[in-house]
Design an enzyme around this catalytic site. Structure first.
Site: not given
Ligand code: IMP
Length: 178
Positions: A167, A102, A155, A133, A105, A45-46
């Site tokens: 949000r 969004d 964040v 990140k 990470d 949803r982000g």
């Molecule tokens: P990844 O699979 O680890 O790259 O995660 C990506 C998802 O993790 C993003 O779409 C966000 O929904 C969530 N996410 C990563 N970092 C944050 C943060 O700092 N705040 C809130 N959600 C996060």
């Protein structure tokens, strides 16, 4: 998630986000110039606030579709196991596609979703993430466009949540426990 009091420190203002989206929209419109229609895929949803602002700046014929992938649940740590909770409504074979995320990470989510969508044979597919990140990356994946590089901090705001909260903030801020 136990209730722990926290404050939010502003990291990126609403004005700064708006200015960056103008620039990104111009670059995307150049990249996809001549397209008959760009399918803009928002990852729920982000990305819902980002996608809303982005499509209103984009000077291209577009369609909007959404996907939802699980990653964080209600916590602050990625599960690293990506599950598709909601798939696209429409087919993307032979179409131009922009995937809108969004935050990248660990990278698991966007890498997984990109692989899945690429297998459906779009004509061209690009990815954009509002935030990156880099320090947290665990898999080899980078979005084609990034709005802002941010430090390894949790964040919220501008569509992004902490356990479904915050949000609605118009800016992006970091969570600091008090
Ligand atoms: P990844 O699979 O680890 O790259 O995660 C990506 C998802 O993790 C993003 O779409 C966000 O929904 C969530 N996410 C990563 N970092 C944050 C943060 O700092 N705040 C809130 N959600 C996060």
């Amino acid at each position: 998630m136990p209730e722990r009091p926290y404050v939010i420190d502003e990291l990126i203002s609403a004005k700064t986000i708006a200015a960056r989206i103008e620039d990104l929209s111009r670059e995307i419109a150049e990249e996809f110039a001549g397209t008959d229609k760009l399918i803009v895929v928002g990852l729920l949803r982000g990305s819902f606030v980002f996608i809303a602002d982005l499509v209103r700046e984009l000077d291209l014929p577009i369609e909007v579709d959404f996907m939802e992938a699980s990653s964080y649940g209600d916590g602050m740590e990625s599960t690293r196991e990506v599950r598709i909770l909601k798939d696209l409504r429409g087919a993307i074979e032979g179409r131009d596609v922009l995937v809108v995320e969004d935050i990248v990470d660990t990278g698991y989510t966007l890498k997984h979703v990109s692989g899945l969508l690429n297998a459906r044979k779009p004509a061209r597919m690009k990815t954009i993430a509002l935030l990156n990140k880099q320090a947290r990356r665990e898999v080899d994946f980078n979005a084609d466009w990034v709005g802002f590089e941010i430090p390894d901090e949790f964040v919220v705001g501008y569509g992004i949540d902490f356990a479904q909260r915050n949000r609605d903030l118009p800016y992006i801020g970091t969570v600091r426990f008090t």
